[in-house]
Design a protein around this motif. Structure first.
Motif, mmCIF file in Angstrom:
data_model
loop_
_atom_site.group_PDB
_atom_site.id
_atom_site.type_symbol
_atom_site.label_atom_id
_atom_site.label_comp_id
_atom_site.label_asym_id
_atom_site.label_seq_id
_atom_site.Cartn_x
_atom_site.Cartn_y
_atom_site.Cartn_z
ATOM 1 N N MET A 1 0.828 -1.197 0.000
ATOM 2 C CA MET A 1 0.000 0.000 0.000
ATOM 3 C C MET A 1 0.865 1.251 0.000
ATOM 4 N N ARG A 2 1.955 1.208 0.759
ATOM 5 C CA ARG A 2 2.863 2.353 0.804
ATOM 6 C C ARG A 2 3.498 2.589 -0.566
ATOM 7 N N ARG A 3 3.856 1.516 -1.247
ATOM 8 C CA ARG A 3 4.438 1.636 -2.583
ATOM 9 C C ARG A 3 3.441 2.252 -3.554
ATOM 10 N N PHE A 4 2.178 1.856 -3.438
ATOM 11 C CA PHE A 4 1.168 2.414 -4.329
ATOM 12 C C PHE A 4 0.994 3.908 -4.085
ATOM 13 N N THR A 5 0.926 4.296 -2.829
ATOM 14 C CA THR A 5 0.798 5.710 -2.494
ATOM 15 C C THR A 5 1.994 6.495 -3.009
ATOM 16 N N ASP A 6 3.183 5.928 -2.841
ATOM 17 C CA ASP A 6 4.386 6.593 -3.341
ATOM 18 C C ASP A 6 4.347 6.745 -4.857
ATOM 19 N N LEU A 7 3.820 5.722 -5.548
ATOM 20 C CA LEU A 7 3.697 5.799 -6.997
ATOM 21 C C LEU A 7 2.822 6.979 -7.402
ATOM 22 N N VAL A 8 1.681 7.118 -6.765
ATOM 23 C CA VAL A 8 0.763 8.203 -7.107
ATOM 24 C C VAL A 8 1.413 9.555 -6.831
ATOM 25 N N GLU A 9 2.034 9.695 -5.683
ATOM 26 C CA GLU A 9 2.617 10.971 -5.305
ATOM 27 C C GLU A 9 3.794 11.352 -6.201
ATOM 28 N N ALA A 10 4.452 10.362 -6.807
ATOM 29 C CA ALA A 10 5.621 10.625 -7.646
ATOM 30 C C ALA A 10 5.271 10.792 -9.119
ATOM 31 N N THR A 11 3.995 10.632 -9.479
ATOM 32 C CA THR A 11 3.591 10.648 -10.886
ATOM 33 C C THR A 11 2.672 11.824 -11.161
ATOM 34 N N ALA A 12 3.130 12.746 -11.987
ATOM 35 C CA ALA A 12 2.359 13.972 -12.243
ATOM 36 C C ALA A 12 0.993 13.666 -12.835
ATOM 37 N N ALA A 13 0.921 12.731 -13.760
ATOM 38 C CA ALA A 13 -0.354 12.424 -14.407
ATOM 39 C C ALA A 13 -1.357 11.868 -13.413
ATOM 40 N N LEU A 14 -0.895 11.048 -12.494
ATOM 41 C CA LEU A 14 -1.794 10.478 -11.487
ATOM 42 C C LEU A 14 -2.240 11.538 -10.492
ATOM 43 N N ARG A 15 -1.338 12.425 -10.120
ATOM 44 C CA ARG A 15 -1.727 13.505 -9.206
ATOM 45 C C ARG A 15 -2.774 14.403 -9.856
ATOM 46 N N ALA A 16 -2.577 14.701 -11.132
ATOM 47 C CA ALA A 16 -3.550 15.544 -11.840
ATOM 48 C C ALA A 16 -4.902 14.848 -11.939
ATOM 49 N N HIS A 17 -4.882 13.557 -12.207
ATOM 50 C CA HIS A 17 -6.130 12.797 -12.282
ATOM 51 C C HIS A 17 -6.841 12.809 -10.930
ATOM 52 N N GLN A 18 -6.074 12.693 -9.868
ATOM 53 C CA GLN A 18 -6.643 12.754 -8.524
ATOM 54 C C GLN A 18 -7.328 14.090 -8.277
ATOM 55 N N ARG A 19 -6.666 15.159 -8.663
ATOM 56 C CA ARG A 19 -7.254 16.493 -8.452
ATOM 57 C C ARG A 19 -8.544 16.655 -9.231
ATOM 58 N N ASP A 20 -8.533 16.206 -10.481
ATOM 59 C CA ASP A 20 -9.746 16.322 -11.307
ATOM 60 C C ASP A 20 -10.891 15.500 -10.719
ATOM 61 N N ALA A 21 -10.575 14.270 -10.304
ATOM 62 C CA ALA A 21 -11.608 13.402 -9.744
ATOM 63 C C ALA A 21 -12.163 13.997 -8.449
ATOM 64 N N ARG A 22 -11.276 14.543 -7.638
ATOM 65 C CA ARG A 22 -11.711 15.163 -6.384
ATOM 66 C C ARG A 22 -12.616 16.360 -6.661
ATOM 67 N N ASP A 23 -12.258 17.171 -7.665
ATOM 68 C CA ASP A 23 -13.088 18.322 -8.020
ATOM 69 C C ASP A 23 -14.487 17.881 -8.461
ATOM 70 N N GLN A 24 -14.557 16.757 -9.161
ATOM 71 C CA GLN A 24 -15.853 16.249 -9.593
ATOM 72 C C GLN A 24 -16.699 15.815 -8.398
ATOM 73 N N VAL A 25 -16.054 15.240 -7.382
ATOM 74 C CA VAL A 25 -16.791 14.842 -6.187
ATOM 75 C C VAL A 25 -17.282 16.077 -5.433
ATOM 76 N N VAL A 26 -16.453 17.113 -5.376
ATOM 77 C CA VAL A 26 -16.894 18.364 -4.760
ATOM 78 C C VAL A 26 -18.128 18.897 -5.490
ATOM 79 N N ALA A 27 -18.125 18.814 -6.815
ATOM 80 C CA ALA A 27 -19.273 19.295 -7.591
ATOM 81 C C ALA A 27 -20.523 18.472 -7.290
#
Length: 234
Positions: A133-159
């Motif tokens: 699980m720690r490796r997966f979290t590190d992967l997301v935090e180290a990958t710009a495309a995944l971080r951007a996808h996270q932000r977009d998905a989070r914004d959609q949930v806020v909406a």
């Protein structure tokens, strides 16, 4: 690797169990979706997200690249779909006018945390499972495309949350009040994620991790609860 059988700390959705009346067609689709995401997750963690092509995931699963995109609209969504389940939970929970919004969100957060810890508790090697699980979290935090996808998905949930809250109070979804209220509510998932990272990757038992994470979520919820109740109740 059973990558998809857990709600990842910040990103993943719970593994979907078989519905009570699942037909053969639905079962085959569910299992294929699971296989595609499991395979992609393992390949991304081994080689890095940017180094793996969708066509390679497809080949490893014995399907065409188009089949992958039939199940997942983007490469990022192969491994980041937790917010989809969260949005679905919010649609049903926040619409209940008899439940304060903060209480509804705390229940969802606690349920997701329970899924995570229950999965860990059932593993033959919990230490290895935590490391994965720690490796997966590190992967997301180290990958710009995944971080951007996270932000977009989070914004959609806020909406989504803003729309539901606006309907409850009789305002437009783009009014400032429901938007800021929704942003604050979705922020409780950020608090949970940070608390999980703080407490899960040490020597604490799972019960202690649960208590500490939920305690931090409660503290954050108390900050916004009063204002939300006053606004919702008018």
């Amino acid at each position: 690797m059973e990558a998809r059988s857990v709600t990842w700390t910040t990103t993943r959705a719970p593994k979907e169990g078989a519905p009570a009346r699942e037909g053969l067609r639905e079962r085959k689709k569910r299992l294929m979706r699971q296989q595609l995401s499991d395979t992609a997750t393992e390949m991304f963690m081994q080689r890095g997200f940017d180094a793996v092509r969708v066509s390679e995931v497809a080949e490893a699963c014995g399907v065409s690249e188009q089949t992958v995109f039939n199940y997942f609209p983007t490469k990022e969504s192969l491994v980041l779909d937790r917010w989809d389940a969260t949005a679905a939970s919010l649609r049903s929970s926040l619409a209940d006018v008899g439940t304060p919004p903060v209480t509804a969100v705390q229940r969802i957060v606690a349920g997701e945390l329970g899924d995570l810890l229950s999965w860990l508790g059932g593993q033959d090697d919990p230490v290895r499972a935590r490391a994965m699980m720690r490796r997966f979290t590190d992967l997301v935090e180290a990958t710009a495309a995944l971080r951007a996808h996270q932000r977009d998905a989070r914004d959609q949930v806020v909406a989504v949350a803003a729309g539901i809250l606006a309907e409850r109070i009789g305002l437009s979804p783009d009014a400032p009040e429901p938007r800021i209220a929704a942003t604050a509510l979705v922020g409780l998932w950020d608090v949970k994620a940070d608390a999980v990272k703080k407490h899960l990757y040490g020597d604490l038992g799972l019960d202690e991790v649960r208590e500490r994470v939920l305690a931090e979520v409660r503290r954050a919820a108390q900050v916004i609860d009063g204002g939300l109740r006053a606004w919702i109740d008018g």
